[in-house]
Design a protein around this motif. Structure first.
Motif, PDB file in Angstrom:
ATOM      1  N   PRO A 120      -1.113   6.418   3.286  1.00 54.23           N
ATOM      2  CA  PRO A 120      -2.458   5.913   2.996  1.00 54.23           C
ATOM      3  C   PRO A 120      -3.357   6.141   4.206  1.00 54.23           C
ATOM      4  O   PRO A 120      -2.886   6.140   5.347  1.00 54.23           O
ATOM      5  N   GLN A 121      -4.639   6.352   3.964  1.00 49.13           N
ATOM      6  CA  GLN A 121      -5.586   6.427   5.076  1.00 49.13           C
ATOM      7  C   GLN A 121      -5.838   5.017   5.593  1.00 49.13           C
ATOM      8  O   GLN A 121      -6.259   4.144   4.838  1.00 49.13           O
ATOM      9  N   VAL A 122      -5.580   4.786   6.874  1.00 50.29           N
ATOM     10  CA  VAL A 122      -5.807   3.470   7.471  1.00 50.29           C
ATOM     11  C   VAL A 122      -7.216   3.414   8.052  1.00 50.29           C
ATOM     12  O   VAL A 122      -7.622   4.297   8.817  1.00 50.29           O
ATOM     13  N   TRP A 123      -7.966   2.392   7.652  1.00 48.40           N
ATOM     14  CA  TRP A 123      -9.311   2.134   8.146  1.00 48.40           C
ATOM     15  C   TRP A 123      -9.351   0.751   8.783  1.00 48.40           C
ATOM     16  O   TRP A 123      -8.570  -0.136   8.414  1.00 48.40           O
ATOM     17  N   ILE A 124     -10.287   0.548   9.700  1.00 45.48           N
ATOM     18  CA  ILE A 124     -10.579  -0.780  10.232  1.00 45.48           C
ATOM     19  C   ILE A 124     -11.994  -1.148   9.821  1.00 45.48           C
ATOM     20  O   ILE A 124     -12.916  -0.333   9.950  1.00 45.48           O
ATOM     21  N   LEU A 125     -12.176  -2.374   9.338  1.00 41.06           N
ATOM     22  CA  LEU A 125     -13.499  -2.873   8.994  1.00 41.06           C
ATOM     23  C   LEU A 125     -13.919  -3.917  10.019  1.00 41.06           C
ATOM     24  O   LEU A 125     -13.072  -4.703  10.479  1.00 41.06           O
TER      25      LEU A 125
ATOM     26  N   PRO B  38       9.147   0.651  -0.285  1.00 43.78           N
ATOM     27  CA  PRO B  38       8.502   1.865   0.215  1.00 43.78           C
ATOM     28  C   PRO B  38       7.703   1.567   1.474  1.00 43.78           C
ATOM     29  O   PRO B  38       7.347   0.418   1.727  1.00 43.78           O
ATOM     30  N   GLY B  39       7.431   2.572   2.238  1.00 46.89           N
ATOM     31  CA  GLY B  39       6.687   2.391   3.476  1.00 46.89           C
ATOM     32  C   GLY B  39       6.823   3.574   4.397  1.00 46.89           C
ATOM     33  O   GLY B  39       5.870   4.295   4.661  1.00 46.89           O
TER      34      GLY B  39
ATOM     35  N   PHE C 130       0.815  -1.216   0.000  1.00 44.71           N
ATOM     36  CA  PHE C 130       0.000   0.000   0.000  1.00 44.71           C
ATOM     37  C   PHE C 130       0.846   1.263   0.000  1.00 44.71           C
ATOM     38  O   PHE C 130       0.388   2.318  -0.472  1.00 44.71           O
ATOM     39  N   ALA C 131       2.071   1.184   0.479  1.00 41.34           N
ATOM     40  CA  ALA C 131       2.976   2.323   0.336  1.00 41.34           C
ATOM     41  C   ALA C 131       3.393   2.486  -1.123  1.00 41.34           C
ATOM     42  O   ALA C 131       3.562   3.614  -1.606  1.00 41.34           O
TER      43      ALA C 131
ATOM     44  N   LEU D 141       5.561   0.914  10.726  1.00 42.10           N
ATOM     45  CA  LEU D 141       6.238   0.781   9.440  1.00 42.10           C
ATOM     46  C   LEU D 141       5.889   1.918   8.481  1.00 42.10           C
ATOM     47  O   LEU D 141       6.676   2.261   7.603  1.00 42.10           O
ATOM     48  N   LEU D 142       4.700   2.500   8.664  1.00 43.61           N
ATOM     49  CA  LEU D 142       4.340   3.680   7.879  1.00 43.61           C
ATOM     50  C   LEU D 142       4.958   4.950   8.453  1.00 43.61           C
ATOM     51  O   LEU D 142       4.936   6.004   7.822  1.00 43.61           O
TER      52      LEU D 142
END
Length: 378
Positions: free
Chosen positions: A209-214, A203-204, A92-93, A186-187
């Motif tokens: 990125p926007q982090v979401w929890i589902l 990369p990282g 994702f990075a 790590l981000l």
């Protein structure tokens, strides 16, 4: 201003079609969704599913990013039980580097719950005793059906085979909260050990990125999202019985963070829209048979045609398998579905809505999203 609308896409494989066609349909829908005004385009992660082509969100999002220019792109959700935090961050990075300010990293416990459930069964040496069914209720206009039990699926040999193939031999998933923290590290500045050594993802480090929890219940996912001040997506389309419990648990656990001063909730819904009710019901008619295939243990079949759905002889047991999902699917004209979605938004307090739609006719699916966007967004 109305709550933003976003899309969750499983890249459904259609009866008579294949994964190639499903993925091409996803690219087409993403391009059109951007022009319709949808805020986000998320893709799911499903494995060993004959009717779903979205198995690797990172790869699919890279292709969608190249086909679009503005719409946010994300995972709904990466199954953390099947990957290391490093693998997730690197993917994702990299997407964030290619498509800056457009990437959402949605995280879920799906893979971990599978492993935990299998371990619990092994410890018990027997199938878990079924819970007595609850009664359906209506909360301020929103149907909350009885909970569906997945115990018979967890106990099946098929689940055990999938769990074995989804993890390296002997691998164990860490605590979900610990994984979310390691992803955040790590981000950020990297992971540091007791001796001062630092591991930085490339990369990282520095990616945004926007982090979401589902989550589908008021359990660990909702609590981790709240405690870490992350936005939370609750699944009315998968687990409608627990949606109010999930959002309440998230809000109760919420602590302000650098990103969010207050809770932020997105709620999903399964929707089919057409110019009139008859057309909408026609295009939605394969949904019950499709859900039955999932809940009977074989995995989602390629999405049926209306004719295939009409030919199925429904038993009382079949209907019980799918009742909660059919009863909470919003099907009808743009005006009618918009009213139902507004009820869902009001009762859950959702800040955003996440729409998933599957029809056998791809053009009808695109049209459903177009009609809804025109009615909701103006």
């Amino acid at each position: 201003m109305p709550a933003p609308l976003s899309i969750l896409d499983l890249s459904p494989i259609l009866s008579g079609g294949d994964a190639t066609g499903a993925l091409r349909n996803t690219l087409d829908l993403a391009r059109q969704a951007e022009s319709f005004g949808y805020a986000r385009y998320w893709v799911a992660e499903h494995h060993f599913t004959p009717g779903v082509a979205s198995s690797q969100p990172g790869l699919l999002l890279a292709a969608i990013g190249a086909a679009t220019s503005r719409i946010r792109l994300g995972s709904g959700a990466v199954q953390t039980g099947h990957q290391t935090p490093l693998s997730v961050v690197e993917q994702f990075a990299m997407l964030d580097a290619l498509y800056p300010d457009r990437i959402d990293l949605g995280l879920g416990r799906s893979g971990q719950r599978r492993v935990e459930a299998l371990k619990e069964l092994a410890d018990q040496g027997e199938r878990p005793a079924p819970k007595p069914p609850a009664q359906a209720r209506v909360v301020d206009g929103l149907l909350i059906p009885p909970a569906f039990s997945f115990a018979h699926l967890v106990a099946s040999p098929r689940w055990a085979l999938h769990a074995r193939l989804l993890q390296q031999p002997g691998a164990q998933s860490p605590d979900f909260g610990d994984q979310v923290q390691e992803i955040a590290d790590l981000l950020g500045e990297g992971v540091r050990d007791d001796e001062g050594n630092v591991a930085r993802a490339v990369p990282g480090a520095g990616a945004r990125p926007q982090v979401w929890i589902l989550g589908s219940s008021g359990g660990e996912s909702a609590q981790v999202a709240g405690a870490r001040g992350l936005p939370f997506a609750a699944n009315y389309h998968v687990s409608p019985a627990a949606v109010l419990e999930a959002v309440a648990a998230y809000r109760a656990a919420f602590r302000p963070s650098e990103r969010l001063a207050e809770p932020w909730v997105m709620v999903s819904a399964d929707v089919v829209v057409a110019e009139d009710d008859e057309q909408a019901r026609h295009h939605a008619s394969g949904y019950g048979l499709w859900v039955r295939s999932i809940r009977s243990g074989g995995g989602a079949i390629p999405f049926p045609t209306p004719e295939e759905a009409a030919a199925h002889e429904w038993s009382a047991q079949d209907r019980a398998l799918v009742a909660d999902r059919l009863d909470t699917q919003f099907v009808g004209t743009p005006e009618a579905v918009a009213r139902q979605l507004d009820t869902l938004r009001r009762v859950t307090g959702a800040d955003e809505l996440l729409i998933t739609t599957i029809t056998h006719d791809h053009a009808a699916r695109v049209r459903s999203f177009e009609l809804l966007a025109k009615e909701w967004l103006g």
